[in-house]
Design a protein around this motif. Structure first.
Motif, mmCIF file in Angstrom:
data_model
loop_
_atom_site.group_PDB
_atom_site.id
_atom_site.type_symbol
_atom_site.label_atom_id
_atom_site.label_comp_id
_atom_site.label_asym_id
_atom_site.label_seq_id
_atom_site.Cartn_x
_atom_site.Cartn_y
_atom_site.Cartn_z
ATOM 1 N N VAL A 17 0.835 -1.206 0.000
ATOM 2 C CA VAL A 17 0.000 0.000 0.000
ATOM 3 C C VAL A 17 0.868 1.254 0.000
ATOM 4 O O VAL A 17 0.565 2.244 -0.686
ATOM 5 C CB VAL A 17 -0.958 -0.016 1.201
ATOM 6 N N GLN A 21 0.421 3.862 -3.160
ATOM 7 C CA GLN A 21 -0.089 5.202 -2.898
ATOM 8 C C GLN A 21 0.966 6.271 -3.151
ATOM 9 O O GLN A 21 0.653 7.353 -3.673
ATOM 10 C CB GLN A 21 -0.617 5.301 -1.467
ATOM 11 N N SER A 25 0.538 9.126 -5.936
ATOM 12 C CA SER A 25 0.634 10.529 -5.571
ATOM 13 C C SER A 25 1.681 11.255 -6.403
ATOM 14 O O SER A 25 1.450 12.378 -6.874
ATOM 15 C CB SER A 25 0.972 10.656 -4.085
ATOM 16 N N LEU A 44 -6.534 11.769 -1.109
ATOM 17 C CA LEU A 44 -5.501 10.795 -0.759
ATOM 18 C C LEU A 44 -4.750 11.208 0.499
ATOM 19 O O LEU A 44 -4.423 10.370 1.340
ATOM 20 C CB LEU A 44 -4.524 10.618 -1.928
ATOM 21 N N ASN A 45 -4.464 12.506 0.611
ATOM 22 C CA ASN A 45 -3.802 13.056 1.797
ATOM 23 C C ASN A 45 -4.814 13.794 2.658
ATOM 24 O O ASN A 45 -5.882 14.200 2.184
ATOM 25 C CB ASN A 45 -2.681 14.015 1.388
ATOM 26 N N TRP A 56 -11.775 8.688 4.686
ATOM 27 C CA TRP A 56 -10.765 7.623 4.648
ATOM 28 C C TRP A 56 -9.335 8.179 4.648
ATOM 29 O O TRP A 56 -8.391 7.439 4.903
ATOM 30 C CB TRP A 56 -10.975 6.750 3.418
ATOM 31 N N THR A 57 -9.176 9.461 4.352
ATOM 32 C CA THR A 57 -7.836 10.038 4.329
ATOM 33 C C THR A 57 -7.176 10.060 5.704
ATOM 34 O O THR A 57 -5.952 10.190 5.801
ATOM 35 C CB THR A 57 -7.881 11.464 3.765
ATOM 36 N N THR A 60 -5.428 6.654 5.062
ATOM 37 C CA THR A 60 -4.598 6.520 3.855
ATOM 38 C C THR A 60 -3.440 7.498 3.826
ATOM 39 O O THR A 60 -2.395 7.208 3.238
ATOM 40 C CB THR A 60 -5.463 6.717 2.596
ATOM 41 N N THR A 61 -3.587 8.654 4.465
ATOM 42 C CA THR A 61 -2.522 9.653 4.409
ATOM 43 C C THR A 61 -1.245 9.178 5.088
ATOM 44 O O THR A 61 -0.154 9.676 4.791
ATOM 45 C CB THR A 61 -3.004 10.966 5.047
ATOM 46 N N VAL A 64 1.517 7.569 2.567
ATOM 47 C CA VAL A 64 1.846 8.365 1.378
ATOM 48 C C VAL A 64 3.083 9.189 1.704
ATOM 49 O O VAL A 64 3.074 9.984 2.654
ATOM 50 C CB VAL A 64 0.677 9.285 0.965
#
Length: 378
Positions: A17, A21, A25, A44-45, A56-57, A60-61, A64
């Motif tokens: 992941v 990601q 990015s 995403l961030n 969800w960021t 997920t951030t 990244v």
């Protein structure tokens, strides 16, 4: 055929992941790059002003990274630290630890940016990107401080020697210096501090203790009441009394708010390894059998090193005090065509060579349960 690299499942997913990601990015930033605008990815961030519609960021951030340097550090940290912790705790407990160490620091940092904007009315705080594996990295260092608190790491051939519990503060110092450069934003500093507080609080008060199958330890124990994992242990000796006093007051407030529960006498006895009718084992190190084996191995290596040095010294003293051998008539020299005989090395020389090699191998790490063991810049 090259050897197969065995990576536990959660660590493998984490690395995949992170790679996907970060590459995604970088590709989006490259396509949308402009000299006059800054590219942000609110889906995403985590960007406080733009990411509320993308909840969800908050997770997920964390996986990244925005440049090659931080991506390399993150990959090495997650690979080595993840393999060690997942095998020590199990995949389920490791996944829970990752979730807490990522979600809570990101949320606290998000709230901090909002508070700064409320006081300064500067939109720079709400448009700042909160991203990176910094909370996971410092959480790994805190976990290592719990697992091997008495170990000392020696670097640069003994120039720098530092105990494992000192690494979290050193890491925060490095992040602070990088925040002064364009490589990291101010949010990275808050992520490192919140990551330290979150991971220590979870491991200290909430994490279930890994049961030791060799004893009758209860599987319902939580946290770590040992003195070696107190919050003041992360700090050097001169400031430790002040930190102990401050942390005791904060702990009293948390207990009054019912966010933490005080340790009972049984918890403290279990953490110190005191035997009782229920045969508790130390809670400070999950898997006491592994910790005891590691301690005995370190003591055995130290004893072996001392015996090798003693044997070398006694051999040298006997060689010096022994009388010279009587002169024996030597046979006539062989003819020029005969074979020659090479002189064999002395036994003492060979023992000294062996001792020197063994000392070099044993000088990389040390087990010091009583001493502080900090030198250099620690």
């Amino acid at each position: 055929m090259p050897p197969r690299i065995n990576i536990p499942p959660v660590t493998r997913i984490l690395l995949v992941v992170l790679t996907l990601q970060s590459v995604l990015s970088a590709a989006i930033r490259y396509r949308q790059w402009s000299a006059h605008t800054e590219v942000v990815l609110p889906y995403l961030n985590l960007v406080p002003q733009l990411s509320l519609v993308y909840p969800w960021t908050f997770l997920t951030t964390t996986l990244v990274e925005s440049n090659v340097f931080t991506l390399t550090i993150a990959y090495l940290t997650l690979y080595h630290g993840g393999r060690y912790l997942e095998r020590a705790w199990s995949s389920r407990e490791f996944a829970k630890f990752l979730l807490i160490a990522a979600l809570i620091p990101n949320t606290l940092c998000f709230g901090t940016m909002i508070i700064f904007f409320a006081f300064t009315r500067n939109e720079r705080w709400t448009l700042m990107t909160i991203a990176g594996t910094i909370p996971l990295q410092i959480s790994f260092l805190v976990a290592f401080s719990q697992l091997v608190p008495a170990h000392t790491v020696t670097l640069f051939r003994g120039i720098l020697s530092m105990r494992v519990p000192r690494f979290p503060l050193v890491y925060i110092g490095l992040v602070t210096l990088l925040c002064l450069s364009p490589m990291l934003t101010s949010a990275s500093f808050f992520l490192s501090v919140y990551g330290l507080l979150t991971s220590w609080t979870y491991l200290r008060f909430y994490k279930p203790v890994f049961p030791d199958l060799d004893t009758s330890q209860s599987s319902s124990l939580r946290g770590d009441a040992s003195d070696t994992f107190a919050f003041a242990e992360f700090f050097p000796g001169p400031v430790r009394p002040f930190v102990e006093s401050l942390s005791a007051q904060v702990f009293g407030v948390l207990v009054a708010m019912r966010l933490c529960a005080p340790f009972s006498a049984a918890d403290i006895s279990a953490a110190r390894g005191e035997t009782s009718s229920s045969s508790f084992v130390p809670r400070g190190v999950p898997g006491s059998a592994r910790a005891e084996a590691e301690r005995r191995r370190a003591l055995a290596l130290k004893a072996l090193d001392q015996r090798l040095h003693a044997a070398t010294a006694s051999s040298a003293s006997r060689a010096q005090s022994a009388p010279p051998p009587p002169s024996i008539p030597q046979p006539p020299p062989p003819s020029a065509s005969g074979p020659t005989v090479q002189t064999q090395p002395h036994v003492g020389t060979q023992s000294a060579m062996t001792t020197s090699q063994a000392g070099g191998l044993l000088g990389e790490t040390s087990y010091n349960p009583d001493g502080d063991g900090d030198r250099g810049s620690a």
